[in-house]
Design an enzyme around this catalytic site. Structure first.
Site, PDB file in Angstrom:
ATOM      1  N   ASP A 111      92.098 123.382   3.025  1.00  0.00           N
ATOM      2  CA  ASP A 111      91.060 123.952   2.015  1.00  0.00           C
ATOM      3  C   ASP A 111      91.266 123.023   0.583  1.00  0.00           C
ATOM      4  OD1 ASP A 111      89.322 125.422   0.894  1.00  0.00           O
ATOM      5  OD2 ASP A 111      90.871 126.986  -0.003  1.00  0.00           O
ATOM      6  N   HIS A 112      89.853 122.638  -0.139  1.00  0.00           N
ATOM      7  CA  HIS A 112      89.662 122.094  -1.209  1.00  0.00           C
ATOM      8  C   HIS A 112      90.561 120.987  -1.673  1.00  0.00           C
ATOM      9  CE1 HIS A 112      86.745 124.773  -2.934  1.00  0.00           C
ATOM     10  NE2 HIS A 112      87.309 125.654  -2.353  1.00  0.00           N
ATOM     11  N   GLU A 184      90.960 128.846  -9.059  1.00  0.00           N
ATOM     12  CA  GLU A 184      91.896 128.892  -8.150  1.00  0.00           C
ATOM     13  C   GLU A 184      92.535 127.878  -7.657  1.00  0.00           C
ATOM     14  OE1 GLU A 184      91.127 130.631  -3.355  1.00  0.00           O
ATOM     15  OE2 GLU A 184      90.138 128.672  -3.984  1.00  0.00           O
ATOM     16  N   HIS A 228      85.315 131.706  -7.568  1.00  0.00           N
ATOM     17  CA  HIS A 228      86.735 132.039  -6.976  1.00  0.00           C
ATOM     18  C   HIS A 228      87.329 133.352  -7.843  1.00  0.00           C
ATOM     19  CE1 HIS A 228      87.086 127.618  -5.420  1.00  0.00           C
ATOM     20  NE2 HIS A 228      87.083 128.663  -4.580  1.00  0.00           N
ATOM     21  N   HIS A 267      82.017 130.077  -0.023  1.00  0.00           N
ATOM     22  CA  HIS A 267      83.352 129.925  -0.811  1.00  0.00           C
ATOM     23  C   HIS A 267      83.306 131.063  -2.031  1.00  0.00           C
ATOM     24  CE1 HIS A 267      85.047 125.551  -0.073  1.00  0.00           C
ATOM     25  NE2 HIS A 267      84.618 126.233   0.918  1.00  0.00           N
ATOM     26  N   ASN A 289      85.278 132.105   3.134  1.00  0.00           N
ATOM     27  CA  ASN A 289      86.864 131.595   2.190  1.00  0.00           C
ATOM     28  C   ASN A 289      87.265 133.022   1.570  1.00  0.00           C
ATOM     29  OD1 ASN A 289      86.337 129.212   3.281  1.00  0.00           O
ATOM     30  ND2 ASN A 289      87.070 128.471   1.390  1.00  0.00           N
TER      31      ASN A 289
END
Length: 361
Positions: A111-112, A184, A228, A267, A289
């Site tokens: 992720d990310h 996040e 987020h 997201h 997500n």
């Protein structure tokens, strides 16, 4: 809905390549999405797998940069992203070893990965390459490269470079365009310009047309106001209907009758309404997500257990039943950690229901 396992020939355990493509194609056509669960330990991975088993649904397990470092151990220095890489790779091997027992298909994702974290992605792809040479498949099903804070041109150019490396392994790559607000995993976008939270259809087309020439294993996390974390109602203006405009624009460019040619990712799913999820899924979102809601759910089980049994947890010996009564059965980690797994599992089951994925196997 016909069963995924029989209709698509998917096997229990971690899937990759054409099987991931078939799963996402089926989900897009059938109108469901798969929750992507950030795991930071064997315990959180087990909770997510147990939920998928109970709901008879596929699941995506993903490891973030910070999650990888935690999996490795916070006592280890993360210089050069070594701890994040080692932890994510260890998590991948662990998940691969137990996933088949749960009887569900699992997409193993990261992720990310922002620009400053690219050494982390490089190390994981080195592990993918080594695994591919030995097993004929990459270690991870997919990776997510997030260069949304860079220029549009750099984002596409760098993403394309990584996709070219992943293509021979049939490894999926998710990219982000537009910024997901909030905070996040150490990335704070709480003060970004509002216009950056909404992607334009022409951008989606340029990304799609560039990347799919390299590989079909591509998904796009387009921004439609995503944030987020969980915030007060009314503070977040989501517009998932914009994804429909993106799909229409790309379909017209392709001159195809396929109304949803793009695989989209949602997201910042925590705190969003079921209607928002269903609208996004209706426009081709196949992956959502979830992290913040699940952190809260995992804590809740531990909190409630400790609150309920506090008088049994103050000392090793001695409780309301008597001064010599032992408390081991209360403070055994297998007892109280399990309570967090159960509440997290329940929240993942709810997500699978919200995303129309329950019973899809």
């Amino acid at each position: 809905m016909p069963g995924l396992m029989s209709e698509l020939g998917l096997k229990p355990g971690v899937i990759y390549g054409d099987d991931v493509l078939k799963l996402f194609q089926y989900a897009r056509k059938a109108g469901f999405a798969i929750p992507a669960i950030n795991v930071t330990s064997s315990s959180t991975a087990v909770a997510a797998l147990e939920a998928a088993k109970e709901a008879k649904a596929p699941i995506i397990l993903q490891v973030s940069n910070g999650g990888g470092a935690f999996f490795c151990g916070k006592g280890i220095s993360n210089d050069g992203q070594k701890a994040s890489a080692a932890g994510a790779i260890a998590a991948a091997h662990y998940i691969r070893s137990i996933a088949p027992i749960y009887g569900v298909p699992v997409v193993l994702h990261t992720d990310h990965c922002a620009k400053k974290l690219l050494p982390w992605l490089d190390a994981m792809m080195d592990a993918d390459e080594a695994f591919f040479k030995e097993k004929g498949i990459p270690l991870f099903s997919s990776h997510m490269i997030d260069l949304s804070e860079e220029s549009f041109e750099e984002n596409i150019k760098t993403t394309a470079k990584y996709l070219e490396r992943a293509a021979p392994w049939k490894q999926w790559l998710e990219m982000e365009i537009g910024i997901t607000g909030g905070e996040e995993d150490g990335v704070n976008n709480e003060d970004v310009d509002n216009n950056s939270l909404y992607t334009q259809p022409s951008d989606i087309w340029e990304i799609y047309s560039t990347l799919t020439k390299i590989s079909p294993y591509v998904s796009i996390a387009a921004a439609f106001g995503n944030v987020h974390g969980v915030y007060q109602p009314g503070n977040v203006k989501l517009h998932p209907e914009l994804l429909g405009k993106h799909q229409k624009f790309v379909a017209e460019k392709l001159q195809t009758k396929d109304e949803k040619p793009v695989f989209f990712v949602f997201h910042g799913g925590s705190g969003s309404s079921v209607d928002e999820f269903k609208t996004a899924i209706g426009h081709g979102v196949v992956k959502v997500n979830l992290d913040t809601d699940l952190q809260w759910a995992y804590l809740s089980g531990h909190r409630d257990y400790i609150t309920k049994n506090l008088e049994y947890l103050k000392t090793q010996v001695g409780n309301p039943e008597g001064p010599t009564k032992p408390n081991k059965k209360y403070y055994d980690p297998r007892v109280w950690v399990r309570e967090g797994e159960k509440t997290m599992k329940t929240r993942v089951v709810t997500a699978l229901q919200d995303f129309n994925a329950t019973g899809s196997l």
